[in-house]
Design a protein around this motif. Sequence first.
Motif, mmCIF file in Angstrom:
data_model
loop_
_atom_site.group_PDB
_atom_site.id
_atom_site.type_symbol
_atom_site.label_atom_id
_atom_site.label_comp_id
_atom_site.label_asym_id
_atom_site.label_seq_id
_atom_site.Cartn_x
_atom_site.Cartn_y
_atom_site.Cartn_z
ATOM 1 N N VAL A 276 93.619 -47.975 138.359
ATOM 2 C CA VAL A 276 94.392 -48.269 137.624
ATOM 3 C C VAL A 276 95.734 -48.140 138.245
ATOM 4 O O VAL A 276 96.845 -49.136 137.673
ATOM 5 N N ASP A 277 96.037 -46.788 139.061
ATOM 6 C CA ASP A 277 97.992 -47.191 139.299
ATOM 7 C C ASP A 277 98.176 -47.940 140.322
ATOM 8 O O ASP A 277 99.420 -47.996 140.177
ATOM 9 N N MET A 309 87.727 -39.855 131.880
ATOM 10 C CA MET A 309 87.329 -40.502 131.772
ATOM 11 C C MET A 309 87.200 -41.850 131.123
ATOM 12 O O MET A 309 87.465 -43.519 130.762
ATOM 13 N N MET A 310 87.208 -41.863 129.471
ATOM 14 C CA MET A 310 87.595 -42.712 128.538
ATOM 15 C C MET A 310 89.185 -42.916 128.298
ATOM 16 O O MET A 310 89.035 -44.103 128.562
ATOM 17 N N ARG A 315 93.390 -46.996 129.480
ATOM 18 C CA ARG A 315 94.767 -47.738 129.922
ATOM 19 C C ARG A 315 93.943 -48.864 131.224
ATOM 20 O O ARG A 315 94.612 -49.499 131.381
ATOM 21 N N ALA A 316 93.302 -48.425 132.123
ATOM 22 C CA ALA A 316 92.478 -50.113 132.314
ATOM 23 C C ALA A 316 92.520 -51.571 131.537
ATOM 24 O O ALA A 316 93.285 -52.508 131.964
ATOM 25 N N LEU A 317 92.076 -50.932 130.490
ATOM 26 C CA LEU A 317 92.166 -52.700 129.865
ATOM 27 C C LEU A 317 93.387 -52.576 129.006
ATOM 28 O O LEU A 317 93.159 -53.656 128.941
ATOM 29 N N ALA A 331 89.814 -51.130 124.095
ATOM 30 C CA ALA A 331 90.267 -49.742 124.273
ATOM 31 C C ALA A 331 91.457 -48.659 122.859
ATOM 32 O O ALA A 331 90.933 -47.898 122.954
ATOM 33 N N VAL A 332 91.076 -50.083 121.959
ATOM 34 C CA VAL A 332 91.702 -49.495 120.721
ATOM 35 C C VAL A 332 90.201 -47.998 120.275
ATOM 36 O O VAL A 332 90.096 -47.106 119.533
ATOM 37 N N THR A 333 88.864 -48.824 120.458
ATOM 38 C CA THR A 333 88.638 -48.163 119.870
ATOM 39 C C THR A 333 87.944 -47.197 120.420
ATOM 40 O O THR A 333 87.092 -45.881 120.360
ATOM 41 N N THR A 334 87.879 -47.293 121.983
ATOM 42 C CA THR A 334 87.406 -46.051 123.207
ATOM 43 C C THR A 334 88.826 -44.963 122.973
ATOM 44 O O THR A 334 87.975 -43.394 122.673
#
Length: 335
Positions: A276-277, A309-310, A315-317, A331-334
């Motif tokens: 992600v970074d 992890m979630m 973040r990735a999404l 992502a919002v649901t996560t």
Amino acid sequence: MILTLCTACAAPLPDEPDDAVQCAECATRYCSERCERYDRRRGGHGKICGAIASGGGAEQYNADKRYAEAVAEAVEECEEDTEGQMCYICLEDGSEEGLVRMCACRGGAGFAHVSCLARQAKILVAEAEERDLVGEAFDDIFERWHTCRLCEQRYHGVVLCALGWACWKTYVSRPETDMARGMAMSLLGNGLTAAGHDEEALCVKETDLAAMRRLGAPECDILVVQSNLAMTYGRLGRKEEALRMRRGVYTGTMKLLGKEAKETVTEANNYSSSLVDLKRFEEASSLLRKTIPIARRVLGNNHEIMIRMMWTYARALCKDPSATPDDLREAVTTL
């Protein structure tokens, strides 16, 4: 050895301690005989050589000096919190050395001199060595170097750094193969990181890794050091190096312990964070989609690693410019 640069020209010294040129009196190391002669004649080494030699040699002299500096930094940082308190070990105030805390103790508990904490840990470890304790039994005793015995929480920040230097100066003169010496080097690296001294931490951790490889340390121990080193690369902005090492640690841990081990799940999250970074969002998401079900089954939804992890997955999404509306909703649901 953590003094890894030539004293005269700052060039890197050989990994093998015996391959470097060194002063015959105080063991200060140089990259060449020319640098050794220059430093003695013009660099000022001749004036301090005797003090270094009487102080136990270059490594011991440096460790003692850096310990004093680290204690002063820790005492200054804790000064407001420790005013009017006394050391719970020796029952003296902080008028001479000064007191620290930086654990989870509250109220009037947990204040101590760094020297008292170090003396206490040194005595306990010496007793453990006399009893020939090894493995977890020895590790539990060695925790006194970095964990408060009152609240059982690890020290942090500049106090952990000061204890790291205290530990290193205690065992630096031992052979490279000595267990306590190796653990002291690891603690010093972590302490420097905790205090934000990342360049110094990098030097110590790279030296620690080189020594472990040279001595044939177990693969599991090497992977732990590599994981810490990858974190330091990341903190210094060396993201590509951090990613390469994270990938190696993840694959090595999975090969050694299996994909359902807690350590493997942890390293999968660390590797994903590095992806992600570097804005490699699809790779991070793909890895986490495979790993999250394993983590949920092994650790449960409320485990700290699972929550991290979630968060990484979300973040990735969210950061992926090619994310679809469905991805953003996920992502919002996560979260």
